[in-house]
Design an enzyme around this catalytic site. Structure first.
Site, PDB file in Angstrom:
ATOM      1  N   GLY A   1       0.774  -1.242   0.000  1.00 34.22           N
ATOM      2  CA  GLY A   1       0.000   0.000   0.000  1.00 34.22           C
ATOM      3  C   GLY A   1       0.800   1.282   0.000  1.00 34.22           C
TER       4      GLY A   1
ATOM      5  N   ASP B   1      -5.321   1.585  10.236  1.00 38.94           N
ATOM      6  CA  ASP B   1      -6.750   1.283  10.430  1.00 38.94           C
ATOM      7  C   ASP B   1      -6.935   0.736  11.847  1.00 38.94           C
ATOM      8  OD1 ASP B   1      -9.404   0.514  10.069  1.00 38.94           O
ATOM      9  OD2 ASP B   1      -8.965  -1.124   8.717  1.00 38.94           O
TER      10      ASP B   1
ATOM     11  N   LYS C   1      -7.356   6.143  10.611  1.00 40.70           N
ATOM     12  CA  LYS C   1      -8.771   5.988  11.009  1.00 40.70           C
ATOM     13  C   LYS C   1      -8.776   5.820  12.524  1.00 40.70           C
ATOM     14  CE  LYS C   1      -9.982   3.055   6.982  1.00 40.70           C
ATOM     15  NZ  LYS C   1     -10.481   1.712   6.612  1.00 40.70           N
TER      16      LYS C   1
ATOM     17  N   ARG D   1      -5.059   0.458  -7.022  1.00 36.09           N
ATOM     18  CA  ARG D   1      -3.874   1.130  -6.451  1.00 36.09           C
ATOM     19  C   ARG D   1      -3.363   2.239  -7.355  1.00 36.09           C
ATOM     20  NH1 ARG D   1      -2.050  -2.131  -2.141  1.00 36.09           N
ATOM     21  NH2 ARG D   1      -2.333  -4.361  -2.414  1.00 36.09           N
TER      22      ARG D   1
HETATM   23  P1  IMP Z   1      -4.490  -2.342  10.086  1.00 37.35           P
HETATM   24  O1  IMP Z   1      -3.470  -3.432  10.347  1.00 37.35           O
HETATM   25  O2  IMP Z   1      -5.878  -2.808  10.465  1.00 37.35           O
HETATM   26  O3  IMP Z   1      -4.144  -1.022  10.724  1.00 37.35           O
HETATM   27  O4  IMP Z   1      -4.581  -2.172   8.544  1.00 37.35           O
HETATM   28  C1  IMP Z   1      -3.528  -1.668   7.840  1.00 37.35           C
HETATM   29  C2  IMP Z   1      -3.496  -2.085   6.388  1.00 37.35           C
HETATM   30  O5  IMP Z   1      -4.758  -2.478   5.874  1.00 37.35           O
HETATM   31  C3  IMP Z   1      -3.097  -0.874   5.599  1.00 37.35           C
HETATM   32  O6  IMP Z   1      -1.717  -0.858   5.445  1.00 37.35           O
HETATM   33  C4  IMP Z   1      -3.799  -1.083   4.282  1.00 37.35           C
HETATM   34  O7  IMP Z   1      -2.962  -1.818   3.429  1.00 37.35           O
HETATM   35  C5  IMP Z   1      -5.008  -1.886   4.633  1.00 37.35           C
HETATM   36  N1  IMP Z   1      -6.189  -0.999   4.754  1.00 37.35           N
HETATM   37  C6  IMP Z   1      -6.737  -0.498   5.886  1.00 37.35           C
HETATM   38  N2  IMP Z   1      -7.811   0.265   5.631  1.00 37.35           N
HETATM   39  C7  IMP Z   1      -7.937   0.263   4.290  1.00 37.35           C
HETATM   40  C8  IMP Z   1      -8.870   0.919   3.394  1.00 37.35           C
HETATM   41  O8  IMP Z   1      -9.795   1.642   3.773  1.00 37.35           O
HETATM   42  N3  IMP Z   1      -8.647   0.685   2.072  1.00 37.35           N
HETATM   43  C9  IMP Z   1      -7.646  -0.103   1.582  1.00 37.35           C
HETATM   44  N4  IMP Z   1      -6.766  -0.712   2.384  1.00 37.35           N
HETATM   45  C10 IMP Z   1      -6.911  -0.535   3.729  1.00 37.35           C
HETATM   46 MG    MG Z   2      -0.680  -1.363   3.878  1.00 42.96          MG
END
Ligand code: IMP
Ligand code: MG
Length: 200
Positions: free
Chosen positions: A53, A112, A140, A174
């Site tokens: 990402g 996230d 977020k 992407r």
């Molecule tokens: P986390 O581990 O839950 O904080 O998620 C992190 C990863 O999930 C990020 O690096 C993104 O690659 C993916 N991600 C989280 N939210 C989104 C979104 O709204 N759209 C696309 N990818 C997301």
């Molecule tokens: Mg990511």
């Protein structure tokens, strides 16, 4: 040079609407880089992007970094092909750089639940760096399940699924130059983005 920047886009059967424009992104990326340039002068940091990402944000950020530095990548997977985190992190590529005694800046597209970044910070800290900080384009805060300190935030957003500028839905989207938000979660209007990570 033409960028791919439609007003709406259908990705894997879901409709997305424009949320953060290229102009807003560019301005904020430059501001983040300016702050990092000041904070890390004479520290020769290693910028570590979290793939996949972060690749576009990292490339744009690095173009505004004017201090001596190095760049490396770490590859993680936590989402699979879904719109919600799978709840566990898989390591897909290790670092090449030796981070011991170095100042590390981890780069994410979006924090996230915090699972991936919390995992990365502890993974890097185990290698005994001089310091670790985190820069993310999007955060977020209401989705937090695993607290992690985020030092530099581009925009705080509500808990909505976003697409583009490196971020995917089941691996697609992407390559969009701007950031889009999924349409079916925004019937009451899209809440505003908050630059600088500051609450309104
Ligand atoms: P986390 O581990 O839950 O904080 O998620 C992190 C990863 O999930 C990020 O690096 C993104 O690659 C993916 N991600 C989280 N939210 C989104 C979104 O709204 N759209 C696309 N990818 C997301
Ligand atoms: Mg990511």
């Amino acid at each position: 040079m033409t960028f791919y920047e439609p007003e709406t886009v259908v990705c894997n059967g879901s409709l997305f609407r424009l949320y953060i424009t290229k102009e807003q992104i560019d301005k904020r990326v430059e501001e983040l880089a300016d702050k990092i340039n000041r904070d890390y002068e004479d520290k020769k940091p290693i910028f570590i992007g979290i793939l996949n990402g972060a690749f576009i944000f990292q490339a744009d950020l690095m173009r505004h970094v004017t201090i001596p530095c190095e760049v490396d990548f770490f590859k993680l997977s936590s989402y699979g092909d879904e719109k919600v985190s799978s709840g566990h992190v898989t390591e897909l590529k290790e670092l090449d750089a030796d981070v011991e005694g170095r100042h590390i800046i981890l780069i994410e597209d979006i924090v996230d639940t915090g699972l991936s970044m919390r995992y990365m910070v502890s993974r890097i800290k185990a290698k005994k760096p001089a310091s670790v900080s985190v820069v993310t384009l999007l955060h977020k805060p209401d989705a937090t399940k695993h607290y992690v300190n985020v030092d530099y935030v581009g925009f705080q957003i509500p808990t909505l699924f976003v697409l583009g500028y490196g971020m995917d839905y089941a691996q697609e989207g992407r390559n969009l130059a701007q950031i889009y938000v999924i349409d079916d979660e925004t019937e009451e209007g899209i809440p505003p983005i908050v630059p600088n990570g500051e609450k309104k």
